[in-house]
Enzyme design. Structure first.
Site, PDB file in Angstrom:
ATOM      1  N   LYS A 176       0.884  -1.177   0.000  1.00 27.68           N
ATOM      2  CA  LYS A 176       0.000   0.000   0.000  1.00 27.68           C
ATOM      3  C   LYS A 176       0.917   1.221   0.000  1.00 27.68           C
ATOM      4  CE  LYS A 176      -2.066   3.133   2.003  1.00 27.68           C
ATOM      5  NZ  LYS A 176      -1.798   4.532   1.545  1.00 27.68           N
ATOM      6  N   GLU A 250       8.778   1.412  11.367  1.00 25.03           N
ATOM      7  CA  GLU A 250       9.888   2.342  11.105  1.00 25.03           C
ATOM      8  C   GLU A 250       9.284   3.735  11.092  1.00 25.03           C
ATOM      9  OE1 GLU A 250      12.980   1.729  10.908  1.00 25.03           O
ATOM     10  OE2 GLU A 250      13.103  -0.414  10.517  1.00 25.03           O
ATOM     11  N   GLU A 381       9.057  16.251  15.238  1.00 22.39           N
ATOM     12  CA  GLU A 381       9.583  16.104  13.880  1.00 22.39           C
ATOM     13  C   GLU A 381       8.906  17.112  12.946  1.00 22.39           C
ATOM     14  OE1 GLU A 381       8.446  12.521  11.667  1.00 22.39           O
ATOM     15  OE2 GLU A 381      10.538  12.303  11.053  1.00 22.39           O
TER      16      GLU A 381
HETATM   17  P1  NAD Z   1       2.063   8.553   7.332  1.00 20.34           P
HETATM   18  O1  NAD Z   1       2.172   7.841   8.626  1.00 20.34           O
HETATM   19  O2  NAD Z   1       1.098   9.648   7.206  1.00 20.34           O
HETATM   20  O3  NAD Z   1       1.737   7.542   6.152  1.00 20.34           O
HETATM   21  C1  NAD Z   1       2.511   6.377   5.950  1.00 20.34           C
HETATM   22  C2  NAD Z   1       1.635   5.321   5.318  1.00 20.34           C
HETATM   23  O4  NAD Z   1       0.678   4.889   6.276  1.00 20.34           O
HETATM   24  C3  NAD Z   1       0.847   5.822   4.114  1.00 20.34           C
HETATM   25  O5  NAD Z   1       0.854   4.827   3.103  1.00 20.34           O
HETATM   26  C4  NAD Z   1      -0.544   6.015   4.688  1.00 20.34           C
HETATM   27  O6  NAD Z   1      -1.562   5.917   3.738  1.00 20.34           O
HETATM   28  C5  NAD Z   1      -0.619   4.885   5.684  1.00 20.34           C
HETATM   29  N1  NAD Z   1      -1.614   5.054   6.734  1.00 20.34           N
HETATM   30  C6  NAD Z   1      -2.061   6.214   7.270  1.00 20.34           C
HETATM   31  N2  NAD Z   1      -2.990   5.967   8.210  1.00 20.34           N
HETATM   32  C7  NAD Z   1      -3.145   4.620   8.278  1.00 20.34           C
HETATM   33  C8  NAD Z   1      -3.958   3.758   9.067  1.00 20.34           C
HETATM   34  N3  NAD Z   1      -4.818   4.223   9.987  1.00 20.34           N
HETATM   35  N4  NAD Z   1      -3.833   2.423   8.888  1.00 20.34           N
HETATM   36  C9  NAD Z   1      -2.970   1.936   7.976  1.00 20.34           C
HETATM   37  N5  NAD Z   1      -2.195   2.695   7.184  1.00 20.34           N
HETATM   38  C10 NAD Z   1      -2.259   4.041   7.344  1.00 20.34           C
HETATM   39  O7  NAD Z   1       3.548   9.003   7.005  1.00 20.34           O
HETATM   40  P2  NAD Z   1       4.050   9.865   5.770  1.00 20.34           P
HETATM   41  O8  NAD Z   1       3.644  11.271   6.063  1.00 20.34           O
HETATM   42  O9  NAD Z   1       3.653   9.236   4.493  1.00 20.34           O
HETATM   43  O10 NAD Z   1       5.621   9.678   5.883  1.00 20.34           O
HETATM   44  C11 NAD Z   1       6.393  10.507   6.663  1.00 20.34           C
HETATM   45  C12 NAD Z   1       6.726   9.829   7.985  1.00 20.34           C
HETATM   46  O11 NAD Z   1       7.416   8.607   7.743  1.00 20.34           O
HETATM   47  C13 NAD Z   1       7.642  10.675   8.815  1.00 20.34           C
HETATM   48  O12 NAD Z   1       7.228  10.660  10.146  1.00 20.34           O
HETATM   49  C14 NAD Z   1       8.984   9.962   8.680  1.00 20.34           C
HETATM   50  O13 NAD Z   1       9.876  10.175   9.727  1.00 20.34           O
HETATM   51  C15 NAD Z   1       8.568   8.532   8.567  1.00 20.34           C
HETATM   52  N6  NAD Z   1       9.626   7.732   7.936  1.00 20.34           N
HETATM   53  C16 NAD Z   1      10.314   6.839   8.710  1.00 20.34           C
HETATM   54  C17 NAD Z   1      11.340   6.080   8.150  1.00 20.34           C
HETATM   55  C18 NAD Z   1      12.102   5.064   8.981  1.00 20.34           C
HETATM   56  O14 NAD Z   1      12.814   4.268   8.388  1.00 20.34           O
HETATM   57  N7  NAD Z   1      11.984   5.065  10.293  1.00 20.34           N
HETATM   58  C19 NAD Z   1      11.658   6.240   6.801  1.00 20.34           C
HETATM   59  C20 NAD Z   1      10.938   7.154   6.039  1.00 20.34           C
HETATM   60  C21 NAD Z   1       9.907   7.896   6.628  1.00 20.34           C
END
Ligand code: NAD
Length: 479
Positions: A176, A250, A381
């Site tokens: 997804k 992550e 963040e």
């Molecule tokens: P997000 O959490 O908004 O979305 C990530 C994914 O989760 C998307 O595909 C989204 O559609 C999905 N999602 C959202 N709500 C959900 C739910 N209730 N159930 C299941 N899936 C759901 O994050 P983002 O804004 O896309 O990405 C940025 C974040 O990712 C930042 O916080 C960043 O630090 C983190 N990140 C972490 C790493 C790591 O390796 N630790 C790497 C890259 C990004």
């Protein structure tokens, strides 16, 4: 010039399938223009993908590690053969300079080759008699159907980090991608259909709820691996509890760069440019907090300001010399600027601090000085091109400040003294610590994953195979 809007369907059971949920737009963040439409999938689409995965699983479970290795090697070749196209697509969809997008593809291919090898290292550590008259065997088995939910900052690389160990471990996977950036995932899976049997790797696009949520709640899925925001991770962990499925998280970071008094200020300034502004600072390991010994603070700040102000910030299409593109969306631009509007009265914007231009979603690379440890901009963040600078008087004070956040993903320490640097690395409460470097190197053999609220479990490395496999004890009566 008008842009051709590409239409995309879900990839389910080896076929391109329309959702009855309609479509959603995908933008180029450098221009704000719509470049594609993808399916706004529903719970029913996830149900279809799960059914197709169940159908594919029995044959896939018969594959040997050698078979899986060969397929993963072919997938790596697919990445290499289509590197330029995939990099361009990533650059347009994420707004990242080509220099960054181009770097990510060979590393992703290397990752798949690493996991091709890893497929053949899986073992259980027994095969002996621990109780008289019985032989015990330990089997390391696939989990079955696993889900990968990915973010928008490194869309294809995060997919690769999840599919490598998933397929190496003998699982089938449903992906997804993030709402904003599904394009390279869809293209890669299109290319991969020549390599993998139907139902082994599927993509369902759409919103976190209902698509990600339906994957998390499905009783047929054994693991959800998320790269995303801390709050999303907490929600997923709560929702996954109903089926007690495994969760690999992550999540976000707030990485400190700890600069001791014997560090080289020029090296530090260059590291701030990379660590703080790579991918527009939309990196979970970005050096968003620069902590500098007071004796060299002014020198480091002056040099960092000069380096940051010399950066070329533009649409990546403007040339290979672009250092930084936009942030991903209008929402993200507003979010980043919101942090800057809410700064404490003590804080000083040294450079940047505002949006750039009126096209696309640009934020000027920003340095904020004189921030307090408890301020929002130090504790949360931002996920944009913003770094804060703080001073400290002693190494111990620096470590205490560095650790005083809820995140624990990555950190760095800069010093010419190996003993002091190692001592700091020992005390820093983060899953990765770099010495005299920030952000790089990444190596497929090395684990990536956080402590504290940055999540649990590891991407990359043999450690990630623990997430994607399970251990079974078989006891055989000898007569
Ligand atoms: P997000 O959490 O908004 O979305 C990530 C994914 O989760 C998307 O595909 C989204 O559609 C999905 N999602 C959202 N709500 C959900 C739910 N209730 N159930 C299941 N899936 C759901 O994050 P983002 O804004 O896309 O990405 C940025 C974040 O990712 C930042 O916080 C960043 O630090 C983190 N990140 C972490 C790493 C790591 O390796 N630790 C790497 C890259 C990004």
């Amino acid at each position: 010039m008008s842009v051709t809007v590409q239409q995309h369907k879900n990839f389910i059971g080896g076929e391109w399938v329309e959702s009855d949920g309609g479509t959603m737009e995908v933008l180029n963040p450098s221009t704000g223009e719509t470049i594609a439409e993808v399916q706004r999938s529903t719970e029913a689409d996830v149900g279809r993908a799960v059914d197709a995965a169940k159908k594919a699983l029995p044959d896939w479970l018969e594959k040997t590690p050698k078979d899986r290795m060969e397929l993963l090697l072919k997938l790596a070749d697919v990445l290499d053969e289509n590197a330029e196209e995939l990099a361009k697509l990533e650059s347009v969809n994420v707004g990242k300079p080509m220099s960054i997008a181009v770097d990510e593809i060979p590393f992703s291919a290397d990752n798949l080759r690493f996991f091709a090898g890893a497929a053949r290292t899986l073992e259980g550590k027994a095969g002996a008699e621990y109780v008289e008259g019985y032989t015990s065997i330990i089997r390391r088995e696939p989990l079955g159907i696993v889900a990968g939910i990915t973010p928008w900052n490194y869309p294809l690389m995060m997919v690769v980090w999840k599919l490598g160990p998933a397929l190496a471990g003998g699982n089938v996977q449903i992906l997804k991608p993030a709402e904003q950036t599904p394009l390279t995932t869809l293209r890669f899976v299109e290319l991969a259909q020549e390599v993998l049997p139907p139902g082994v790797l599927q993509v369902v696009t759409g919103d976190g709820v209902p698509v990600g949520d339906a994957l998390v709640r499905s009783p047929d899925i054994s693991l959800v691996s998320l790269t995303g925001d801390v709050e999303t991770g907490k929600l997923i962990a709560r929702n996954a509890a109903d089926t007690l499925k495994r969760v690999h998280l992550e999540l976000g970071g707030k990485a400190p760069m700890v600069v001791l008094d014997d560090a080289d200020p020029e090296q530090v300034a260059e590291a701030i440019k990379i660590g703080g502004y790579w991918n527009s600072g939309q990196d979970c390991t970005a050096s968003s907090r620069i902590l500098v010994n007071q004796s060299i603070y002014d020198d480091v700040l002056d040099r960092a300001k000069a380096v940051v102000e010399a950066m070329k910030v533009a649409d990546p299409a403007d040339g290979d010399d672009v250092d930084m593109g936009p942030v991903i969306s209008k929402d993200q631009q507003d979010r980043v600027l919101g942090f800057l509007e809410r700064l404490d009265s003590t804080a000083t914007v040294v450079t940047g601090g505002a949006a750039l231009g009126d096209r696309g979603f640009f934020v000027k690379p920003t340095i904020v000085a004189d921030v307090t440890q408890e301020s929002e901009i130090v504790q949360r963040e931002v996920f944009g091109p913003v770094v804060t600078m703080q001073r400290f008087a002693s190494d111990d004070e620096a470590i205490a400040m560095a650790n005083d956040v809820r995140y624990g993903l990555a950190a760095s320490v800069f010093s010419q003294n190996v003993g002091r640097a190692l001592n700091a690395a020992r005390k820093l409460d983060f899953g990765t610590v770099w010495v005299n470097e920030h952000l790089f190197p990444l190596a497929s053999e090395m684990p990536h994953g956080g402590f504290k609220e940055s999540g649990y479990g590891k991407d990359m490395s043999l450690y990630s195979m623990e997430e994607y496999t399970r251990i079974k004890h078989v006891a055989v009566k000898l007569s």
